[in-house]
Design a protein around this motif. Structure first.
Motif, PDB file in Angstrom:
ATOM      1  N   ASP A 144      37.351  -4.668  -9.446  1.00 53.17           N
ATOM      2  CA  ASP A 144      36.381  -4.663  -8.343  1.00 53.17           C
ATOM      3  C   ASP A 144      35.286  -3.636  -8.597  1.00 53.17           C
ATOM      4  OD1 ASP A 144      37.905  -6.562  -7.099  1.00 53.17           O
ATOM      5  OD2 ASP A 144      38.596  -5.284  -5.468  1.00 53.17           O
ATOM      6  N   LEU A 147      32.849  -4.873 -11.245  1.00 53.23           N
ATOM      7  CA  LEU A 147      31.995  -5.943 -10.726  1.00 53.23           C
ATOM      8  C   LEU A 147      30.930  -5.387  -9.791  1.00 53.23           C
ATOM      9  CD1 LEU A 147      34.721  -8.652 -10.030  1.00 53.23           C
ATOM     10  CD2 LEU A 147      32.983  -8.720 -11.820  1.00 53.23           C
ATOM     11  N   ILE A 174      35.305 -12.711  -6.188  1.00 54.25           N
ATOM     12  CA  ILE A 174      33.881 -12.380  -6.144  1.00 54.25           C
ATOM     13  C   ILE A 174      33.321 -12.649  -4.756  1.00 54.25           C
ATOM     14  CG2 ILE A 174      31.606 -13.078  -6.997  1.00 54.25           C
ATOM     15  CD1 ILE A 174      32.899 -13.430  -9.756  1.00 54.25           C
ATOM     16  N   GLU A 178      31.560  -9.812  -2.407  1.00 55.08           N
ATOM     17  CA  GLU A 178      30.204  -9.989  -1.876  1.00 55.08           C
ATOM     18  C   GLU A 178      30.186  -9.870  -0.355  1.00 55.08           C
ATOM     19  OE1 GLU A 178      28.072 -12.836  -5.207  1.00 55.08           O
ATOM     20  OE2 GLU A 178      29.181 -13.789  -3.573  1.00 55.08           O
ATOM     21  N   VAL A 185      27.290 -10.614  -6.791  1.00 53.52           N
ATOM     22  CA  VAL A 185      27.795 -10.553  -8.163  1.00 53.52           C
ATOM     23  C   VAL A 185      27.468 -11.886  -8.819  1.00 53.52           C
ATOM     24  CG1 VAL A 185      29.791 -10.259  -9.658  1.00 53.52           C
ATOM     25  CG2 VAL A 185      29.650  -8.979  -7.504  1.00 53.52           C
ATOM     26  N   GLU A 187      27.289 -14.686 -11.768  1.00 51.16           N
ATOM     27  CA  GLU A 187      27.896 -15.171 -13.002  1.00 51.16           C
ATOM     28  C   GLU A 187      26.779 -15.464 -14.006  1.00 51.16           C
ATOM     29  OE1 GLU A 187      28.725 -17.363 -10.136  1.00 51.16           O
ATOM     30  OE2 GLU A 187      30.340 -16.030  -9.523  1.00 51.16           O
TER      31      GLU A 187
END
Length: 261
Positions: A144, A147, A174, A178, A185, A187
């Motif tokens: 976490d 990220l 994710i 958020e 976050v 990809e």
């Protein structure tokens, strides 16, 4: 170091499933960026310290504080004091005490934000073009934290059926991050790793392409002994004295990160 860009770009390499070659991908992506002339900081957030060992710093994994664990657990200290110089990149190594620190960060105030603050503090002192975060094979506090610090995630996965469930779990995590932290976050790519020339791999490559629908690129890394030999020599494939056709793939990943971040 002298930075070649105005803004540092951050990428976490993450998937909670073990055995996908996440650390190998992390090191070779960092090596590809360095090979393209970028100043790279590599942060090993995995308590197991595989990247620390893979970059030739196994001895530091057992050293006393200060180390990454103490800086995060205490909420104070300077990453600049523990940065190590590798021939391709600078490295913030992991430490065996990261296992204890991860447990402490669960209840610590702003525990998941401490890595971000520590890296930001380092960036006030040193310039880097990219920060690459290698993460644990779990979705606990350190993943976490990486990220949140990165805001971008590159996802390594095997070209096999087990990856579908692992990706669903990562995407759910994710979404939770958020929502809880009012952040995004993004990809930025999928790396299908250790792809074999067989039917299952082909089916999974088709599935990756269909699932992501061109929203993010899917890179195909085939199983090559040269990548393992580079690891054994504590370097990426770009610094290794043996060439591999996978250098092109990792260079493509680096070029994509340059263009998109």
């Amino acid at each position: 170091m002298t930075s070649t860009t105005q803004t540092t770009r951050h990428v976490a390499v993450a998937l909670q499933k073990g055995g996908v070659g996440k650390t190998m991908v992390s090191i070779n992506v960092a090596g590809a960026l360095a090979n393209r002339g970028h100043d790279v900081l590599f942060v090993d957030t995995d308590p197991q310290g595989n990247a620390t060992e893979g970059l030739g710093f196994a001895d530091t994994y057992l050293e006393d504080a200060p180390h990454l664990a103490s800086i995060l657990a205490d909420g104070e200290g300077d990453l600049a004091d523990i940065v190590l110089e590798h021939e391709e990149m600078d490295v913030v190594p992991s430490n065996i005490d990261m296992f204890t620190a991860e447990a402490e960060l669960v209840s610590a105030m702003q525990g998941r934000r401490r890595l971000e603050r520590a890296v930001d503090g380092l960036l006030e002192e040193r310039d880097y073009d990219f920060v690459i975060y290698d993460t644990p094979p779990s979705l606990l506090v350190m993943t976490d934290s990486a990220l949140l610090a990165a805001g971008n995630v590159l996802i390594p996965a095997l070209a096999e059926e087990t990856s579908t469930r692992a990706l669903d779990i990562l995407f759910n995590q994710i979404d939770t991050i958020e929502e809880n932290f009012s952040t995004t976050v993004r990809e930025v790519g999928v790396v299908a790793n250790r792809v074999e020339p067989d039917g299952e791999s082909k089916r999974m490559m088709d599935w990756f392409e269909e699932t992501f629908g061109g929203a993010v690129p899917v890179f195909e890394v085939r199983k090559r002994v040269a990548l393992k030999r580079a690891w054994n020599n504590s370097v990426s494939i770009f610094e290794h004295d043996e060439s591999s056709d996978m250098e092109v793939v990792f260079d493509d990943i680096a070029a994509h990160l340059e263009a998109e971040l």
